[in-house]
Write a protein that holds these residues in place. Structure first.
Motif, PDB file in Angstrom:
ATOM      1  N   GLN A 248       0.843  -1.197   0.000  1.00 54.58           N
ATOM      2  CA  GLN A 248       0.000   0.000   0.000  1.00 54.58           C
ATOM      3  C   GLN A 248       0.880   1.250   0.000  1.00 54.58           C
ATOM      4  N   ALA A 249       1.186   1.749  -1.196  1.00 55.68           N
ATOM      5  CA  ALA A 249       2.093   2.888  -1.313  1.00 55.68           C
ATOM      6  C   ALA A 249       1.402   4.156  -1.781  1.00 55.68           C
ATOM      7  N   ASN A 250       0.583   4.031  -2.822  1.00 57.00           N
ATOM      8  CA  ASN A 250      -0.007   5.220  -3.424  1.00 57.00           C
ATOM      9  C   ASN A 250      -1.174   4.776  -4.308  1.00 57.00           C
ATOM     10  N   TYR A 251      -2.312   5.445  -4.174  1.00 56.22           N
ATOM     11  CA  TYR A 251      -3.493   5.091  -4.965  1.00 56.22           C
ATOM     12  C   TYR A 251      -3.207   5.176  -6.464  1.00 56.22           C
ATOM     13  N   ARG A 252      -2.430   6.166  -6.873  1.00 60.40           N
ATOM     14  CA  ARG A 252      -2.135   6.322  -8.295  1.00 60.40           C
ATOM     15  C   ARG A 252      -1.304   5.156  -8.831  1.00 60.40           C
ATOM     16  N   ILE A 253      -0.459   4.586  -7.986  1.00 64.31           N
ATOM     17  CA  ILE A 253       0.302   3.415  -8.394  1.00 64.31           C
ATOM     18  C   ILE A 253      -0.645   2.250  -8.666  1.00 64.31           C
ATOM     19  N   PHE A 254      -1.626   2.067  -7.798  1.00 66.66           N
ATOM     20  CA  PHE A 254      -2.623   1.017  -8.003  1.00 66.66           C
ATOM     21  C   PHE A 254      -3.345   1.210  -9.330  1.00 66.66           C
TER      22      PHE A 254
END
Length: 320
Positions: A248-254
């Motif tokens: 769980q790092a960044n929503y945009r990465i997902f």
């Protein structure tokens, strides 16, 4: 013989720090943080150390698994923020839970740590050396970030997640791990500097530094690559995967990873809005959350994947 998760647990400090709270101590806003990261709040320690949080998560996992601490053969703690250089945090957890028969040591692979630890224990199981293990991912990154640097400090939170694993006929199907030390400087935290009577200086302790754009480019390229490799090498179709449980790092990465894999974002569970980036704790923390909500059924195929400092990355295909 392979490795199956039979119990999970997690722990987060009581203090919830919202984006609005951070806006009171630095130039930022809830809107600025949420639109760039998907984070709304995070848990921040006010004294709970890494070993304490890890032990609390471990106790929950043992209780769910119905395993006594003295039955454990091995304990691995994946952390980048131990309380001490030595003894290891894993040894402190061993003492705290009474796992007198377990070998215990720490593993450092940053945000990929839990996957690296899981795969390490899996190797012990495959060799027949051990049969019952405890894997913990725990980080207290609030002590490593520069709280005047809004580019980094707003991203991270503290927490722990744990899993009890057992040698079994079902569980891990295949795994991939990798490292690229050449790119290590894009995400690093300097340890205590070399200062002594010869250098005439005083030891300095550094803060975390990150090249956000480089980390983003690395994550959105490498994670889909290793997931595709995992699927190709096992002959499993992506539609057979119920969940892709990522660091769980960044929503945009997902969003970018889901698009590159051509998989619905709904199959990428997230709790980053409530916890932020908890580094080695993020994957076991969300696994425990989903497990306790009954989202896993026997036979479900899931992929867990992580990426982080090192640079490191890894992915594991398992059957629940």
């Amino acid at each position: 013989m392979t490795t199956r998760i039979i119990g999970t647990g997690s722990y987060a400090p009581e203090n919830r720090v919202t984006n609005d709270d951070l806006a009171k101590i630095m130039e930022t806003s809830d809107e600025w943080i949420r639109t760039r990261t998907g984070i709304s709040e995070r848990h921040i320690s006010s004294g709970e150390g890494t070993s304490f949080m890890a032990a609390e998560a471990a106790k929950q996992a043992l209780e769910m698994a119905g395993v006594k601490a003295e039955e454990l053969d091995i304990i691995l703690l994946a952390t980048s923020s131990p309380d001490k250089c030595f003894p290891s945090g894993a040894c402190e957890v061993q003492a705290a839970i009474g796992a007198k028969n377990a070998v215990a040591f720490d593993l450092s692979a940053a945000c990929s740590g839990f996957i690296f630890a899981l795969n390490t224990v899996h190797s012990f199981f495959k060799s027949g050396i051990y049969k019952t293990g405890l894997i913990i991912g725990c980080d207290e990154l609030s002590k490593l970030v520069d709280w005047s640097d809004r580019r980094t400090c707003v991203l991270f939170g503290d927490g722990a997640g744990a899993a009890v694993v057992k040698a079994d006929e079902t569980g891990i199907k295949h795994l991939i791990m990798g490292s690229d030390g050449v790119k290590g400087p894009v995400l690093e935290c300097v340890s205590r500097t070399t200062e002594n009577f010869l250098t005439k200086g005083h030891p300095q302790v550094g803060y975390m530094t990150m090249d956000g754009q480089e980390v983003f480019k690395f994550a959105v390229k490498k994670v889909p690559e290793c997931i595709r490799q995992l699927l190709e090498e096992t002959g499993v179709d992506k539609e057979e995967i119920k969940y892709f449980v990522l660091h769980q790092a960044n929503y945009r990465i997902f969003e970018s990873i889901a698009k590159r894999l051509d998989v619905s974002l709904d199959r990428f569970p997230m709790n980053i809005d409530r916890y932020g980036n908890t580094s080695g704790a993020s994957i076991p923390l969300i696994l425990d959350e989903m497990n306790r909500e009954g989202k896993f059924e026997k036979g479900d195929k899931i992929i867990i994947a992580g990426f982080g400092a090192g640079l490191t990355w890894g992915a594991t295909l398992m059957e629940w």
